[in-house]
Motif scaffolding. Structure first.
Motif, mmCIF file in Angstrom:
data_model
loop_
_atom_site.group_PDB
_atom_site.id
_atom_site.type_symbol
_atom_site.label_atom_id
_atom_site.label_comp_id
_atom_site.label_asym_id
_atom_site.label_seq_id
_atom_site.Cartn_x
_atom_site.Cartn_y
_atom_site.Cartn_z
ATOM 1 N N LEU A 117 19.196 -37.196 22.310
ATOM 2 C CA LEU A 117 19.022 -38.084 23.460
ATOM 3 C C LEU A 117 17.890 -39.047 23.142
ATOM 4 N N ASP A 118 18.224 -40.309 22.975
ATOM 5 C CA ASP A 118 17.256 -41.316 22.551
ATOM 6 C C ASP A 118 16.839 -42.170 23.750
ATOM 7 N N GLY A 119 15.599 -42.013 24.209
ATOM 8 C CA GLY A 119 15.101 -42.796 25.329
ATOM 9 C C GLY A 119 14.997 -41.973 26.597
ATOM 10 N N SER A 120 13.996 -42.309 27.414
ATOM 11 C CA SER A 120 13.731 -41.526 28.627
ATOM 12 C C SER A 120 14.886 -41.573 29.615
ATOM 13 N N SER A 121 15.603 -42.688 29.691
ATOM 14 C CA SER A 121 16.703 -42.789 30.662
ATOM 15 C C SER A 121 17.831 -41.830 30.314
ATOM 16 N N ARG A 122 18.149 -41.695 29.021
ATOM 17 C CA ARG A 122 19.218 -40.770 28.623
ATOM 18 C C ARG A 122 18.774 -39.321 28.768
ATOM 19 N N ILE A 123 17.498 -39.060 28.469
ATOM 20 C CA ILE A 123 16.985 -37.704 28.664
ATOM 21 C C ILE A 123 17.060 -37.328 30.143
ATOM 22 N N GLN A 124 16.628 -38.247 31.009
ATOM 23 C CA GLN A 124 16.648 -38.001 32.443
ATOM 24 C C GLN A 124 18.067 -37.770 32.943
ATOM 25 N N ALA A 125 19.017 -38.595 32.465
ATOM 26 C CA ALA A 125 20.411 -38.452 32.900
ATOM 27 C C ALA A 125 20.985 -37.102 32.484
ATOM 28 N N ALA A 126 20.664 -36.658 31.263
ATOM 29 C CA ALA A 126 21.163 -35.366 30.790
ATOM 30 C C ALA A 126 20.554 -34.216 31.584
ATOM 31 N N LEU A 127 19.255 -34.313 31.906
ATOM 32 C CA LEU A 127 18.625 -33.273 32.720
ATOM 33 C C LEU A 127 19.225 -33.229 34.123
ATOM 34 N N ASP A 128 19.487 -34.389 34.701
ATOM 35 C CA ASP A 128 20.099 -34.434 36.033
ATOM 36 C C ASP A 128 21.489 -33.810 36.011
ATOM 37 N N GLU A 129 22.248 -34.085 34.954
ATOM 38 C CA GLU A 129 23.600 -33.513 34.841
ATOM 39 C C GLU A 129 23.534 -31.997 34.715
ATOM 40 N N ALA A 130 22.588 -31.507 33.885
ATOM 41 C CA ALA A 130 22.447 -30.056 33.726
ATOM 42 C C ALA A 130 21.969 -29.408 35.026
ATOM 43 N N THR A 131 21.112 -30.087 35.758
ATOM 44 C CA THR A 131 20.639 -29.579 37.044
ATOM 45 C C THR A 131 21.787 -29.426 38.029
ATOM 46 N N GLN A 132 22.652 -30.421 38.085
ATOM 47 C CA GLN A 132 23.789 -30.375 39.008
ATOM 48 C C GLN A 132 24.751 -29.249 38.670
ATOM 49 N N ALA A 133 24.869 -28.921 37.366
ATOM 50 C CA ALA A 133 25.803 -27.874 36.955
ATOM 51 C C ALA A 133 25.182 -26.477 37.015
ATOM 52 N N CYS A 134 23.860 -26.381 37.117
ATOM 53 C CA CYS A 134 23.170 -25.090 37.076
ATOM 54 C C CYS A 134 23.493 -24.256 38.318
ATOM 55 N N ALA A 135 23.738 -22.962 38.103
ATOM 56 C CA ALA A 135 24.142 -22.101 39.216
ATOM 57 C C ALA A 135 23.235 -20.902 39.438
ATOM 58 N N THR A 136 22.500 -20.458 38.407
ATOM 59 C CA THR A 136 21.770 -19.196 38.577
ATOM 60 C C THR A 136 20.302 -19.243 38.179
ATOM 61 N N GLU A 137 19.957 -19.864 37.021
ATOM 62 C CA GLU A 137 18.609 -19.656 36.488
ATOM 63 C C GLU A 137 18.147 -20.849 35.652
ATOM 64 N N VAL A 138 16.855 -21.164 35.769
ATOM 65 C CA VAL A 138 16.211 -22.169 34.907
ATOM 66 C C VAL A 138 14.941 -21.557 34.329
ATOM 67 N N LEU A 139 14.774 -21.680 32.998
ATOM 68 C CA LEU A 139 13.580 -21.221 32.311
ATOM 69 C C LEU A 139 12.872 -22.439 31.732
ATOM 70 N N THR A 140 11.567 -22.548 31.931
ATOM 71 C CA THR A 140 10.837 -23.692 31.364
ATOM 72 C C THR A 140 9.539 -23.234 30.727
ATOM 73 N N VAL A 141 9.155 -23.943 29.664
ATOM 74 C CA VAL A 141 7.833 -23.805 29.053
ATOM 75 C C VAL A 141 7.168 -25.167 29.157
ATOM 76 N N GLN A 142 5.975 -25.199 29.737
ATOM 77 C CA GLN A 142 5.255 -26.452 29.969
ATOM 78 C C GLN A 142 3.918 -26.385 29.233
ATOM 79 N N PRO A 143 3.843 -26.935 28.015
ATOM 80 C CA PRO A 143 2.594 -26.885 27.253
ATOM 81 C C PRO A 143 1.570 -27.880 27.791
ATOM 82 N N GLY A 144 0.418 -27.906 27.159
ATOM 83 C CA GLY A 144 -0.629 -28.837 27.582
ATOM 84 C C GLY A 144 -1.518 -28.210 28.635
ATOM 85 N N GLY A 145 -2.350 -29.012 29.205
ATOM 86 C CA GLY A 145 -3.308 -28.516 30.190
ATOM 87 C C GLY A 145 -2.826 -28.686 31.610
#
Length: 348
Positions: A117-145
């Motif tokens: 996924l090249d560019g923030s707009s395509r990354i955002q669109a793919a995340l939105d699509e995965a969010t809409q299809a998600c039914a049970t669980e999301v796991l995230t790791v958020q590095p940094g402070g």
């Protein structure tokens, strides 16, 4: 680049220009084309008909004609009354391209398993699509402070949508994130639909939906990402997450005491990384703090342990048993040890 391409190639994916037709046809037939071949036809990247090869960024691989046709039809059906003629055009255009790729089944398979996924707009669109299809669980790791307010705000609409469907979320952060009021407000808003834990340091950013699709960064500044759907890759990432999760400390629980008067949990983490030979900048990045803050903690460590220089500090860290990362289990009282030349301070 985007504006230049739009002016010279004012068309959609259903009616390619002559130059775009040649390059895309070659890509489908051969499986990939050099990035330089696509420079005269930026429309192919703008329309997502070509995307970077995950194995070699100097090459571009084609989005399968079937996937492109599906994408076009999805948009066409949203405007049925005004788009009937365009639907027929899209189908006709890509039936021929599909025939070109009939001898290269690996192209379609890899495009589904690993997508760049090249560019923030395509990354955002793919995340939105995965969010809409998600039914049970999301796991995230958020590095940094401490998470910036704008990042929390950007992800809030997805989190609220998931909570509304009863999706459970588990988030891993560094211990430093505990000090961010924005994160605390976010977790309070989400209620028991989100469970958060923290570690001294975590892996790079990771998002997994329903254990079937995962997103990871593809470059240092996160302007590119990989969408992974290969079962073995996703399973591996989930296993990594679960092992980190078992080691992590719930956000609602206090960090364990170091057992050493005057040394905080963060300073114990810094001591362990110093013992491994890491420079200040590396330690700061891994723990999600600034280099200035890191050096301030190192100065306090030196003062507490009575070290006059870095070499002596390394020796005192080892003598105090600080040369290993702190663990949640390290809360059992231990026999007192007197630090060398520091009779008033003890290690429990």
């Amino acid at each position: 680049m985007a504006g230049h391409g739009t002016q010279e190639h004012p068309h959609g994916a259903d009616r390619l220009c002559e130059a775009g037709d040649r390059v895309y046809s070659r890509a489908v037939r051969r499986g990939r084309v050099p990035r330089r071949d696509a420079e005269p036809v930026p429309c192919l990247l703008e329309l997502a008909l070509l995307h970077p090869d995950p194995d070699d960024m100097d090459w571009l691989v084609p989005t399968s004609p079937q996937e492109v046709m599906t994408r076009l039809l999805r948009g066409v059906y949203d405007e049925v009354s005004a788009s009937q003629r365009r639907m027929g055009s899209a189908v006709a255009a890509f039936e021929w391209y599909a025939g070109l790729g009939s001898q290269s089944p690996a192209v379609g398979a890899e495009g589904v398993a690993i997508r760049v996924l090249d560019g923030s707009s395509r990354i955002q669109a793919a995340l939105d699509e995965a969010t809409q299809a998600c039914a049970t669980e999301v796991l995230t790791v958020q590095p940094g402070g401490i998470r910036p307010e704008h990042e929390l705000t950007e992800g809030l609409h997805r989190a609220l949508e998931l909570r509304g469907r009863g999706v459970r979320m588990r988030d891993l952060y560094t211990h430093v994130a505990r000090h961010g009021q924005g994160l605390l407000n976010y977790l309070e808003l989400m209620g028991d639909s989100v469970e958060a834990r923290t570690l001294d340091e975590v892996i790079d950013r990771l998002i997994v939906f329903d254990r079937t699709v995962a997103f990871i960064p593809a470059n240092a500044d996160r302007t590119m990402a990989l969408e992974l759907r290969h079962p073995a890759l996703v399973h591996y990432l989930v296993t990594v997450f679960e092992r980190l999760w078992r080691l992590a400390i719930p956000l609602t629980a206090p960090l364990p005491d170091t057992g050493i008067e005057g040394i905080s949990h963060r300073e114990q983490s810094i001591a362990a990384l110093l013992a491994e030979g890491h420079q200040d900048a590396v330690i700061a990045e891994r723990l999600g703090i600034s280099v200035r803050t890191c050096r301030a903690h190192i100065a306090r460590l030196s003062e507490t342990l009575g070290a006059a220089n870095r070499t002596q500090l390394g020796v005192r860290i080892a003598q105090a048993g600080l040369d290993r990362p702190p663990r949640a289990a390290d809360v059992e009282p231990q026999p007192s040890l007197t630090l060398p030349d520091q009779g008033s301070r003890t290690v429990r």
